[in-house]
Write a protein that holds these residues in place. Sequence first.
Motif, PDB file in Angstrom:
ATOM      1  N   VAL C  82       0.932  -1.143  -0.040  1.00  0.00           N
ATOM      2  CA  VAL C  82       0.069  -0.106  -0.109  1.00  0.00           C
ATOM      3  C   VAL C  82       1.027   1.292   0.014  1.00  0.00           C
ATOM      4  O   VAL C  82       0.682   2.083  -0.645  1.00  0.00           O
ATOM      5  N   PHE C  83       1.837   1.233   0.831  1.00  0.00           N
ATOM      6  CA  PHE C  83       2.869   2.331   1.321  1.00  0.00           C
ATOM      7  C   PHE C  83       3.299   2.705  -0.317  1.00  0.00           C
ATOM      8  O   PHE C  83       3.431   3.924  -0.790  1.00  0.00           O
ATOM      9  N   THR C  84       4.144   1.576  -0.781  1.00  0.00           N
ATOM     10  CA  THR C  84       5.062   1.639  -2.045  1.00  0.00           C
ATOM     11  C   THR C  84       4.001   2.216  -3.447  1.00  0.00           C
ATOM     12  O   THR C  84       4.233   2.950  -3.984  1.00  0.00           O
ATOM     13  N   PHE C  85       2.677   1.656  -3.273  1.00  0.00           N
ATOM     14  CA  PHE C  85       1.838   1.990  -4.506  1.00  0.00           C
ATOM     15  C   PHE C  85       1.283   3.286  -4.471  1.00  0.00           C
ATOM     16  O   PHE C  85       1.700   4.348  -5.413  1.00  0.00           O
ATOM     17  N   PHE C  86       1.135   3.867  -3.208  1.00  0.00           N
ATOM     18  CA  PHE C  86       0.402   5.232  -3.239  1.00  0.00           C
ATOM     19  C   PHE C  86       1.563   6.217  -3.177  1.00  0.00           C
ATOM     20  O   PHE C  86       1.468   7.187  -3.977  1.00  0.00           O
ATOM     21  N   ALA C  87       2.794   6.020  -2.413  1.00  0.00           N
ATOM     22  CA  ALA C  87       3.894   6.899  -2.367  1.00  0.00           C
ATOM     23  C   ALA C  87       4.196   6.982  -3.854  1.00  0.00           C
ATOM     24  O   ALA C  87       4.359   8.137  -4.204  1.00  0.00           O
ATOM     25  N   VAL C  88       4.691   5.913  -4.475  1.00  0.00           N
ATOM     26  CA  VAL C  88       5.507   6.093  -5.811  1.00  0.00           C
ATOM     27  C   VAL C  88       4.441   6.911  -6.883  1.00  0.00           C
ATOM     28  O   VAL C  88       4.955   7.618  -7.583  1.00  0.00           O
ATOM     29  N   ALA C  89       3.009   6.315  -6.652  1.00  0.00           N
ATOM     30  CA  ALA C  89       2.013   6.898  -7.861  1.00  0.00           C
ATOM     31  C   ALA C  89       2.118   8.330  -7.635  1.00  0.00           C
ATOM     32  O   ALA C  89       2.205   9.264  -8.424  1.00  0.00           O
ATOM     33  N   SER C 158      -2.246   8.198  15.860  1.00  0.00           N
ATOM     34  CA  SER C 158      -2.972   7.005  16.550  1.00  0.00           C
ATOM     35  C   SER C 158      -4.072   6.561  15.763  1.00  0.00           C
ATOM     36  O   SER C 158      -4.823   5.720  16.423  1.00  0.00           O
ATOM     37  N   SER C 159      -4.338   7.085  14.558  1.00  0.00           N
ATOM     38  CA  SER C 159      -5.572   6.488  13.715  1.00  0.00           C
ATOM     39  C   SER C 159      -4.766   5.645  12.652  1.00  0.00           C
ATOM     40  O   SER C 159      -3.914   6.076  12.073  1.00  0.00           O
ATOM     41  N   PRO C 160      -5.266   4.425  12.530  1.00  0.00           N
ATOM     42  CA  PRO C 160      -4.520   3.355  11.641  1.00  0.00           C
ATOM     43  C   PRO C 160      -4.468   4.130  10.083  1.00  0.00           C
ATOM     44  O   PRO C 160      -3.293   3.996   9.354  1.00  0.00           O
ATOM     45  N   VAL C 161      -5.759   4.594   9.688  1.00  0.00           N
ATOM     46  CA  VAL C 161      -5.517   4.926   8.289  1.00  0.00           C
ATOM     47  C   VAL C 161      -4.797   6.407   8.057  1.00  0.00           C
ATOM     48  O   VAL C 161      -3.613   6.546   7.333  1.00  0.00           O
ATOM     49  N   LEU C 162      -5.064   7.137   9.117  1.00  0.00           N
ATOM     50  CA  LEU C 162      -4.385   8.496   9.133  1.00  0.00           C
ATOM     51  C   LEU C 162      -2.898   8.372   9.277  1.00  0.00           C
ATOM     52  O   LEU C 162      -1.881   9.249   8.707  1.00  0.00           O
ATOM     53  N   ALA C 163      -2.293   7.389  10.237  1.00  0.00           N
ATOM     54  CA  ALA C 163      -1.023   6.912  10.261  1.00  0.00           C
ATOM     55  C   ALA C 163      -0.378   6.768   8.957  1.00  0.00           C
ATOM     56  O   ALA C 163       0.603   6.997   8.535  1.00  0.00           O
ATOM     57  N   MET C 164      -0.910   5.807   8.324  1.00  0.00           N
ATOM     58  CA  MET C 164      -0.506   5.450   6.880  1.00  0.00           C
ATOM     59  C   MET C 164      -0.526   6.699   6.052  1.00  0.00           C
ATOM     60  O   MET C 164       0.431   6.721   5.366  1.00  0.00           O
ATOM     61  N   VAL C 165      -1.444   7.288   6.098  1.00  0.00           N
ATOM     62  CA  VAL C 165      -1.578   8.806   5.234  1.00  0.00           C
ATOM     63  C   VAL C 165      -0.377   9.392   5.721  1.00  0.00           C
ATOM     64  O   VAL C 165       0.369   9.919   4.701  1.00  0.00           O
ATOM     65  N   ALA C 166       0.031   9.591   6.779  1.00  0.00           N
ATOM     66  CA  ALA C 166       1.029  10.470   7.304  1.00  0.00           C
ATOM     67  C   ALA C 166       2.469  10.101   6.734  1.00  0.00           C
ATOM     68  O   ALA C 166       3.321  10.643   6.309  1.00  0.00           O
ATOM     69  N   VAL C 167       2.656   8.752   7.141  1.00  0.00           N
ATOM     70  CA  VAL C 167       3.926   7.779   6.624  1.00  0.00           C
ATOM     71  C   VAL C 167       4.046   8.188   5.033  1.00  0.00           C
ATOM     72  O   VAL C 167       5.292   8.471   4.540  1.00  0.00           O
ATOM     73  N   ILE C 168       2.874   7.901   4.140  1.00  0.00           N
ATOM     74  CA  ILE C 168       3.220   8.173   2.790  1.00  0.00           C
ATOM     75  C   ILE C 168       3.334   9.564   2.428  1.00  0.00           C
ATOM     76  O   ILE C 168       4.283   9.937   1.617  1.00  0.00           O
TER      77      ILE C 168
END
Lengths: 445, 292, 300
Positions: C82-89, C158-168
């Motif tokens: 997920v990270f790779t896909f969204f970040a790279v896109a 501390s929100s699973p989705v937002l944390a991923m958004v933040a990391v991306i």
Amino acid sequence: MNKNAGNNRVVKPVASLVMVMILTLSLTVTAFAAARVTLNVAMEAGRMADAAKSVVPEFEKLHPDIKVNVVPLPYTTMQQKVMTELTAKSGAYDIIESHFLMNVPFVAGDLLLPLDKFIKESNVDFGDFVKSMADQTTLAGKASKINPKGSIYGLPYNSDVMMFIYRVDLYKKYGLGVPKDWRQAVNNILKINGSEKGVYGFVFSGARTDNSHAIFDFYNIALNLGGTLPINDEYSPRMNTPGNLEALKILYELVNKYKATPPGVEEYRYAEKNTAIAQGRAAHMTQWMLSCVKSLEDPSESRVSGKIGYAAMPGGKAISGGWTVSIVGTTKHPKEAFEFIKFLTNKKNNLKLALEFGNGPVRKSVILDPEFKKAYPFAQALLEGLEGGVNIFAAAPDVAVWPELTDIVNFALTDGIFGRLSPQDALVQADKKLKDALHQAGYVK
Amino acid sequence: MITKSSGNPGKILKLLKLPSRSPFIGALRYSILIILTFIALFPLIWLFMTSLKNEIDIFARPPVLVFRPTFQAYRYIAKMGFLEKYFLNSLTVATLTVVVSLVIGGLGAYSLARFRFTGNSFLAFIILASRMLPGVVLVIPLYLLMQRFKLTNTRTALIIAHTAFNLPFVVWILRSYLASIPRELEEAAMIDGASRLLAIRKVIAPLSTPGIVATAMFTFLSSWNEFLFALNLTFSPEAQTMPVAVTGFISARGIAWGELSAAATIMLLPGLLFGIFARKYIVSGLTRGAIK
Amino acid sequence: MRDAVKRLSDFVEKRIAVLFMIPTIITLGLVLFFPLLYSLTISFYRWSVARPFLGKTFVFFQNYSKALTDPAFLVAIRNTFVFTFFAVAVELILGIAVALLLHGNFKGKTFFQTALFLPVVTTPVAVGIIWRILFLTDVGLIPYLFQLAGFERVTFLSSPVLAMVAVIFVDIWQTTPFAFTLILAGLSSLPSEPYEAAMIDGATSWQRFFYVTLPLLKPVIVVVLLIRVMDAFRVFDTIYILTGGGPGSATESVSTFTVRTAFQYFNTGYASALAYVVFIIIAVMSYLMIKGFKIETSEL
């Protein structure tokens, strides 16, 4: 001529090599002749290393032939560092400061010296150490698979116990009494949460990684509701028990149903709890007492100094812990090393370091000392807490994989608390993973 | 591609026709660029500001933009020996990594650029493949090997690891630079009687200085920034580099925000200096490293 | 005679070629390829370097079968994809856009180019710290701004989705400059003939972009894609600092999971197997991309 050149080519390097060797040899010999014994002591960077450093000059004056070199290591990498050096038998350290989690694999791997003989032959008053705490941290007095004789591995250096911390001023304002059990505690939490604007009722460690204290905060509740430690003596996981479930449900409801914890509590580890209390944003927590007093009572850091109450855990059972100083098996100077740890933990220094650095006292005589009592009015509660404290790692059977097990428990607990799994499922998960990990490590078939 | 039009950028610009057709588009371009610039720079500025705040200002709600700056955090990390320990370690490791990998990689690159021998393309492939290796697959065996040779917790271990990790890249970039130097130049020198080594030293080295500088900067930054190996191969101040040292400020026992951001600011300096004053070199390293 | 001299000098030349190559080969062999093989053998054992007393058992592929059924690792793999896909896109699209914005001559170009370039030369650990300061609920500016806007309990880390958004988001912030730098370099070396032809055909600027610029840029874009996918898939530093993989396992990446298994739990054999799985995934992805886009290795 050619031949000569060839000879030269060989002779020259050989000659210079020999010269270098002689030079190094003579240098080392003179160095040894002049050298004192040097003890390298690995300690956690910060308060505990600073405290130890402060007594070194006096020790070196008493023992001019011994030089002590305290090596401070940041906590985040300390465990790994010490583990690596010890298992490689590199001889980098003669003495290590460690806690139970670290000691078990070291003892199992036969990397530490048992100290029974030294203690018997010296005037260390081992009985003066707070007994249950000392036994739990030094592995003494409990024969087990890895320590069949129940030998003593280390002298207690620093102790602490968790207490129930609350806002005295708010208790007065709302007419609340210090809770005797967790039902009352929850009531008090909800009362303040609902009534006092801008103050959340409760705060705990909700982070799941990096030495999160979620497991401690959880067990401070669970132990008083009949909860069980993560594994029993047969290495069977037992997270999924009624007491544990009840405790987990309390935390789950405080977070999700009553919104009694600050937003972002899931990012909290040890320190953020303190900050939330110190800034007056939350009213209760369970916390390592001695290490939080300073930040809560120092007016330059805290808005609530003088307004904090320190009580025994509702129900009476609390998590305790402690650090020991142990002698590494590979040391060439066991006697000198023992001299130092004896000196470091004697009554005078234990008191001095407690007063000057906030180290946790490990000796009964120190806690009961008038000077200490003056500085820490709750000394009596501290002693009781330490005597009745449960070191969850020491109380469970000795396994060398606690870091992994702790993480599993932390993951599962935070999953349950924050609703990623139902509390029941979270505990079932924990048991399954614990079983896997114990199997992988070779503890169960 | 048939023709490279490097001669007439103006023409392309006109043909591409994105900018400056109307004042509206020009303004749009500038406003987007300004927003992007803000996003790119603000975090760096905020870090610097945080490093100058005291604890109260750091936690202040609403966050303060104007405050009385204090150098307390910098003083503290100076006092704890941050500079002479971790900064120096980082500097030593990065510099020696640059030297070692440039010497080794330079020879390899020269060989690849100048000679056709069996295995040339195979080697090129190997070098590319080694760029694909994820760090995690190497850090475990390297940890074990370093431990066996008593090299854990030494700067040597890091220099070895960083050199090996950067080497494929160094060879790749230098090869591309060297390939762009006409071989006639050194051949001429060699016909005049110079040995190959002399030709390299007198002819090739001066001509490839920009390439060497670019590669050196690149390798320096890559070693300076490296975290995974530094985290797992070193444990104490004698060997730890800055990225690992700063994690010490984020412990379970608390986050020292001021010290953390001061240390992070110091850590960012070389990269930012390179980026501002020598962007050309870094960019040329980037593009050559990626595209032939 | 001349022949012999030439043969001799050829021979010497060849020897120099090999000689020069030897240090590179030795270094890569000893520090990359030997450890790689060593790690492979370890991955077949149940063994912990920190617990030698628990023994070393040869378990064939058991570590691998455990890895492929370990829910935590599967989650890490999913997250990493997920990270790779969204970040790279996003990086690619943004990279092209910024490159187009910066293309050509205009006032202040150097300033913008430098400013936008800077994130790529920052230390990933420092980047993690910066964004942690900005995102953390207690001290962060960003949650504060959300609170001002009325979202009281928006907690990024501390929100699973937002944390991923933040990391991306952080990855995009840091590596978009890499993408736009390469694409910009590609843009400036485009030939002008196709544009002239397109102009004559009366193509609009959008048409020119889609039918001329993009196809011409494809080689560069593909290279950026390849490199970014390989790098993004092994993301470690920023996640380690920013979220530590949390909340829960929301941002756990294959690298953070493997490193934890190797160096906190010290399950050395199992971690080696995990690392190999990661390696194989990256190798297969790279192979597919190289095949799919018909890149020649000499083009890279």
